[in-house]
Design a protein around this motif. Structure first.
Motif, mmCIF file in Angstrom:
data_model
loop_
_atom_site.group_PDB
_atom_site.id
_atom_site.type_symbol
_atom_site.label_atom_id
_atom_site.label_comp_id
_atom_site.label_asym_id
_atom_site.label_seq_id
_atom_site.Cartn_x
_atom_site.Cartn_y
_atom_site.Cartn_z
ATOM 1 N N GLN A 229 14.179 3.305 2.428
ATOM 2 C CA GLN A 229 15.611 3.091 2.635
ATOM 3 C C GLN A 229 16.329 4.426 2.605
ATOM 4 O OE1 GLN A 229 15.813 0.337 -0.817
ATOM 5 N NE2 GLN A 229 17.143 -0.835 0.562
ATOM 6 N N ARG A 230 17.171 4.643 3.602
ATOM 7 C CA ARG A 230 18.033 5.818 3.587
ATOM 8 C C ARG A 230 19.142 5.564 2.578
ATOM 9 N NH1 ARG A 230 17.928 9.650 7.208
ATOM 10 N NH2 ARG A 230 17.030 8.318 8.787
ATOM 11 N N GLU A 231 19.466 6.562 1.809
ATOM 12 C CA GLU A 231 20.519 6.478 0.797
ATOM 13 C C GLU A 231 21.643 7.427 1.197
ATOM 14 O OE1 GLU A 231 20.574 4.545 -1.989
ATOM 15 O OE2 GLU A 231 18.698 3.609 -1.376
ATOM 16 N N PRO A 232 22.819 7.303 0.587
ATOM 17 C CA PRO A 232 23.893 8.256 0.896
ATOM 18 C C PRO A 232 23.435 9.702 0.707
ATOM 19 C CG PRO A 232 24.775 6.429 -0.358
ATOM 20 C CD PRO A 232 23.270 6.259 -0.329
ATOM 21 N N ASP B 284 14.266 10.669 -3.679
ATOM 22 C CA ASP B 284 14.395 12.122 -3.616
ATOM 23 C C ASP B 284 15.566 12.468 -2.712
ATOM 24 O OD1 ASP B 284 13.536 12.680 -0.795
ATOM 25 O OD2 ASP B 284 11.561 12.060 -1.511
ATOM 26 N N SER B 285 15.948 13.730 -2.708
ATOM 27 C CA SER B 285 17.158 14.163 -2.007
ATOM 28 C C SER B 285 16.941 14.497 -0.533
ATOM 29 C CB SER B 285 17.744 15.393 -2.712
ATOM 30 O OG SER B 285 16.806 16.457 -2.662
ATOM 31 N N GLU B 286 15.710 14.472 -0.055
ATOM 32 C CA GLU B 286 15.427 14.813 1.340
ATOM 33 C C GLU B 286 15.791 13.634 2.245
ATOM 34 O OE1 GLU B 286 14.823 16.331 4.708
ATOM 35 O OE2 GLU B 286 14.397 17.645 3.016
ATOM 36 N N PRO B 287 16.689 13.852 3.222
ATOM 37 C CA PRO B 287 17.109 12.737 4.066
ATOM 38 C C PRO B 287 16.103 12.368 5.161
ATOM 39 C CG PRO B 287 18.287 14.721 4.689
ATOM 40 C CD PRO B 287 17.475 15.060 3.468
ATOM 41 N N VAL B 288 15.146 13.237 5.456
ATOM 42 C CA VAL B 288 14.179 12.958 6.520
ATOM 43 C C VAL B 288 13.272 11.818 6.074
ATOM 44 C CG1 VAL B 288 12.253 13.878 7.872
ATOM 45 C CG2 VAL B 288 14.252 15.307 7.384
ATOM 46 N N MET B 289 13.179 10.799 6.924
ATOM 47 C CA MET B 289 12.363 9.633 6.614
ATOM 48 C C MET B 289 10.893 9.955 6.862
ATOM 49 S SD MET B 289 14.719 7.546 5.705
ATOM 50 C CE MET B 289 14.531 5.815 5.948
ATOM 51 N N PRO B 290 10.006 9.537 5.962
ATOM 52 C CA PRO B 290 8.584 9.815 6.154
ATOM 53 C C PRO B 290 7.995 8.928 7.238
ATOM 54 C CG PRO B 290 8.874 8.417 4.263
ATOM 55 C CD PRO B 290 10.256 8.784 4.742
ATOM 56 N N ARG C 244 14.933 6.429 -0.532
ATOM 57 C CA ARG C 244 14.269 5.680 -1.600
ATOM 58 C C ARG C 244 13.054 5.002 -0.970
ATOM 59 N NH1 ARG C 244 16.548 4.324 -6.198
ATOM 60 N NH2 ARG C 244 18.566 4.889 -5.362
ATOM 61 N N ILE C 245 11.874 5.242 -1.564
ATOM 62 C CA ILE C 245 10.636 4.641 -1.075
ATOM 63 C C ILE C 245 10.134 3.675 -2.145
ATOM 64 C CG2 ILE C 245 8.246 5.065 -0.369
ATOM 65 C CD1 ILE C 245 9.174 7.858 0.543
ATOM 66 N N THR C 246 9.817 2.453 -1.729
ATOM 67 C CA THR C 246 9.326 1.442 -2.653
ATOM 68 C C THR C 246 7.990 0.910 -2.165
ATOM 69 O OG1 THR C 246 11.580 0.790 -3.241
ATOM 70 C CG2 THR C 246 9.824 -0.779 -3.758
ATOM 71 N N ALA C 247 7.024 0.880 -3.064
ATOM 72 C CA ALA C 247 5.724 0.265 -2.809
ATOM 73 C C ALA C 247 5.513 -0.816 -3.853
ATOM 74 C CB ALA C 247 4.615 1.309 -2.885
ATOM 75 N N ARG C 248 4.937 -1.938 -3.438
ATOM 76 C CA ARG C 248 4.697 -3.061 -4.347
ATOM 77 C C ARG C 248 3.194 -3.299 -4.456
ATOM 78 N NH1 ARG C 248 8.895 -3.867 -1.185
ATOM 79 N NH2 ARG C 248 10.919 -4.183 -2.185
ATOM 80 N N ILE C 249 2.732 -3.436 -5.696
ATOM 81 C CA ILE C 249 1.300 -3.580 -5.969
ATOM 82 C C ILE C 249 1.097 -4.829 -6.807
ATOM 83 C CG2 ILE C 249 -0.704 -2.468 -7.079
ATOM 84 C CD1 ILE C 249 1.181 0.156 -6.681
ATOM 85 N N ALA C 250 0.105 -5.643 -6.426
ATOM 86 C CA ALA C 250 -0.209 -6.859 -7.184
ATOM 87 C C ALA C 250 -0.721 -6.495 -8.564
ATOM 88 C CB ALA C 250 -1.244 -7.691 -6.430
ATOM 89 N N LEU C 251 -0.230 -7.205 -9.589
ATOM 90 C CA LEU C 251 -0.655 -6.953 -10.965
ATOM 91 C C LEU C 251 -2.056 -7.489 -11.252
ATOM 92 C CD1 LEU C 251 2.619 -7.810 -12.884
ATOM 93 C CD2 LEU C 251 1.604 -5.548 -12.578
ATOM 94 N N ALA C 252 -2.377 -8.638 -10.696
ATOM 95 C CA ALA C 252 -3.674 -9.269 -10.957
ATOM 96 C C ALA C 252 -4.536 -9.161 -9.710
ATOM 97 C CB ALA C 252 -3.475 -10.733 -11.330
ATOM 98 N N ASP C 253 -5.847 -9.167 -9.921
ATOM 99 C CA ASP C 253 -6.759 -9.150 -8.778
ATOM 100 C C ASP C 253 -6.568 -10.415 -7.971
ATOM 101 O OD1 ASP C 253 -7.834 -6.708 -9.386
ATOM 102 O OD2 ASP C 253 -9.465 -7.544 -10.576
ATOM 103 N N ASP C 254 -6.705 -10.280 -6.697
ATOM 104 C CA ASP C 254 -6.535 -11.397 -5.773
ATOM 105 C C ASP C 254 -7.672 -12.403 -5.973
ATOM 106 O OD1 ASP C 254 -5.174 -11.770 -2.675
ATOM 107 O OD2 ASP C 254 -6.977 -12.878 -3.183
ATOM 108 N N PRO C 255 -7.334 -13.670 -6.180
ATOM 109 C CA PRO C 255 -8.397 -14.655 -6.368
ATOM 110 C C PRO C 255 -9.311 -14.769 -5.145
ATOM 111 C CG PRO C 255 -6.227 -15.702 -6.442
ATOM 112 C CD PRO C 255 -6.011 -14.232 -6.284
ATOM 113 N N GLY C 256 -8.829 -14.364 -3.972
ATOM 114 C CA GLY C 256 -9.651 -14.394 -2.767
ATOM 115 C C GLY C 256 -10.599 -13.217 -2.664
ATOM 116 N N GLY C 257 -10.483 -12.275 -3.602
ATOM 117 C CA GLY C 257 -11.408 -11.160 -3.641
ATOM 118 C C GLY C 257 -11.024 -9.972 -2.788
ATOM 119 N N HIS C 258 -9.837 -9.968 -2.226
ATOM 120 C CA HIS C 258 -9.405 -8.832 -1.417
ATOM 121 C C HIS C 258 -9.178 -7.627 -2.323
ATOM 122 C CE1 HIS C 258 -8.987 -11.551 1.898
ATOM 123 N NE2 HIS C 258 -8.147 -12.306 1.218
ATOM 124 N N LEU C 259 -9.782 -6.502 -1.976
ATOM 125 C CA LEU C 259 -9.651 -5.315 -2.816
ATOM 126 C C LEU C 259 -8.427 -4.503 -2.463
ATOM 127 C CD1 LEU C 259 -13.358 -4.197 -3.025
ATOM 128 C CD2 LEU C 259 -12.036 -5.472 -4.691
#
Length: 159
Positions: A131-134, A97-103, A138-153
């Motif tokens: 990440q601050r952009e010119p 988004d265009s807002e430069p203030v970091m969350p 840019r905010i990036t979140a990463r999510i596991a596609l498969a359930d964790d075999p250890g059972g972590h929710l």
């Protein structure tokens, strides 16, 4: 929501990355449309590419998309760009988004109504970065596609 040119799923040259991107404009209805785009993308990843996508991954991706796009629409003027990409066993949800203030996540306060979105995203994600952009951020979140075999929710493993 106005799809950007080339917003169909694609495999990026020289990376084998499966990805899609869209420019979100308009009123608050673009939040629901962004969630719909994300679930459609993950369904195609599973059907077309044979990658495992758990129900939990679908739900968490919708939640993360909803929170990030809501914040971008609430705090930043102009369009919002959303990029979804498969990176190994993760789906990366990136919102610009265009807002430069970091969350910043706020301190826990059980009496506070609302403004918990960033805390929620950080709790359910395998990884999170801003990440601050010119122009904007840019905010990036990463999510596991498969359930964790250890059972972590939740996305993050206990320390």
């Amino acid at each position: 929501m106005e799809p950007s040119p080339g917003s169909e799923d694609r495999i990026a040259p020289d990376t084998d990355a499966i990805e899609t991107a869209v420019a979100l404009v308009g009123d608050g209805s673009c939040i629901a449309e962004a969630r719909h785009l994300a679930t459609g993308f993950l369904a195609r990843v599973q059907a077309d590419h044979g990658l495992p996508v758990s129900r939990r991954a679908m739900d968490l991706t919708q939640l993360v998309v909803s929170e990030l796009v809501t914040n971008a629409r609430k705090y930043a003027p102009g369009p919002v760009l959303m990029h979804l990409r498969i990176a190994g066993s993760l789906v990366e949800v990136t919102v610009w988004d265009s807002e430069p203030v970091m969350p910043m996540a706020r301190a826990a306060d059980p009496g506070r109504v609302g403004q918990h979105g960033l805390e929620i995203v950080m709790a359910v994600s395998q990884g999170f970065e801003v990440q601050r952009e010119p122009v904007g951020k840019r905010i990036t979140a990463r999510i596991a596609l498969a359930d964790d075999p250890g059972g972590h929710l939740a996305g993050r493993h206990p320390q």
